[in-house]
Design a protein around this motif. Sequence first.
Motif, PDB file in Angstrom:
ATOM      1  N   SER A 347       0.997  17.595  26.276  1.00  0.00           N
ATOM      2  CA  SER A 347       1.255  16.278  25.686  1.00  0.00           C
ATOM      3  C   SER A 347       0.805  15.177  26.637  1.00  0.00           C
ATOM      4  CB  SER A 347       2.743  16.125  25.360  1.00  0.00           C
ATOM      5  OG  SER A 347       3.147  17.114  24.428  1.00  0.00           O
ATOM      6  N   THR A 348      -0.041  14.285  26.097  1.00  0.00           N
ATOM      7  CA  THR A 348      -0.529  13.181  26.921  1.00  0.00           C
ATOM      8  C   THR A 348       0.534  12.115  27.126  1.00  0.00           C
ATOM      9  OG1 THR A 348      -2.730  13.593  25.998  1.00  0.00           O
ATOM     10  CG2 THR A 348      -2.402  11.506  27.168  1.00  0.00           C
ATOM     11  N   TRP A 349       1.403  11.957  26.139  1.00  0.00           N
ATOM     12  CA  TRP A 349       2.386  10.880  26.230  1.00  0.00           C
ATOM     13  C   TRP A 349       3.368  11.102  27.371  1.00  0.00           C
ATOM     14  CZ3 TRP A 349       7.576  11.759  25.807  1.00  0.00           C
ATOM     15  CH2 TRP A 349       7.967  12.984  25.257  1.00  0.00           C
TER      16      TRP A 349
END
Length: 437
Positions: A347-349
């Motif tokens: 997950s980039t977030w």
Amino acid sequence: MRDYLLTLCVTVAVTYLLTGPVRKFAIAAGATPEIRARDVHREPTPRLGGIAMFGGLCAGLLVADHLQNLNGVFELSNEPRALLSGAALIWLIGVLDDKFEIDALIKLGAQMIAAAVMVMQGLTILWLPIPGFGTVSLTQWQGNLLTVALVVVTINAVNFVDGLDGLAAGLVCIASAAFFLYAYRLWFGYSIEEAAPATLFAAILMGMCVGFLPHNMHPARIFMGDSGSMLIGLVLAAAAISITGQVDPDAMELWAGGERNATHAMLPVFIPLVLPLTIIAIPAADLVLAIVRRTWNGQSPFAADRGHLHHRLLEIGHSHSRAVLIMYFWAALIAFGALAYSVHSASTWIVLMIMGLSAVGLVLLLLPRFSPRAPRWAQALVPPRYRHSTRQLEGDAPEFGELEAEPVTVGVSGVNGATAVGPRSRFPDRRKVDSAR
């Protein structure tokens, strides 16, 4: 989860209730050392808080042994007994040090003996996950040596960071909370039974810290001393060793799709728990910096000084409470950030959130440098502390009642007939005013 919460609550209650009587005992026993040059507290404060924390540890283990869902940890594993024996030894040495100031080398030897006692009872590292190679099995002497080193490093890291009210207990509480979530996920999420002892150790460690913190927050009524800091450091190290060196790699393959994938899936938290650099990153960094600083200055690595991270926060202008909260923030960011990344590493977030919170942390670190100074025309609209700063910078005269540097002779004769000289206040002498009336 209910059994863990019950164990946690019992540990909190016992630790909290024991701390008051322990404080009275410490005062009666004379375990209230004089204030040293490196200390930041202003009044002598009793130590020996580790006695109450050890009582909480024993109570937590006793309750867990009688719970239906947790007694299997004691029946199928010898790790709880290994932890209790090592903790008792390191706690006893800590109590003696709080009272009689034991030499640093003797304490180091006692730490190694306590680690060896746990190793002899089966609490040791058996294998390590190495990125690109999978799981590497360790020989007996390699595992034992790495286990002893990990225990000693963790104990001293926690001991070194114990310099402000509530700092060590709070940092370890944050670390153990993140550790509990990680171990609980392996135990109940993936049915890996080897994670059960570490989950129990983390829950009890949380209870020890939470129960002691109300007595140790600024201004502290009692210090945990070496009997407490070395104890919680050993429990944290035992939990890390239990889950890192005992979890079966074959069990990891069942849900990760292969040994190498399992290693990469667990890498964000797995390797840091071995060394440990994520769960106690702040104390470990402070330990490394202290050793380098003291060695560079020609001092012993165990010689105390005022160069720790929390001392530097006070020097740049942070208050005692704000310095502790900033250390809490960074510890929680590192521990829970690594935990979140281990769950959703794709997950980039999560990465963006960690970067954003890191920026907030940097602003908090430099907050004293951003203190506003009101201009002259706005002084009437701001609190007095900002007006005082402005006048000092501009060289204005001191306010009414501030002391001047001019000497004045007062009517008090000294031993040899000389008169005392002191600063003259702009306040009128009330005795002269009364006589004039």
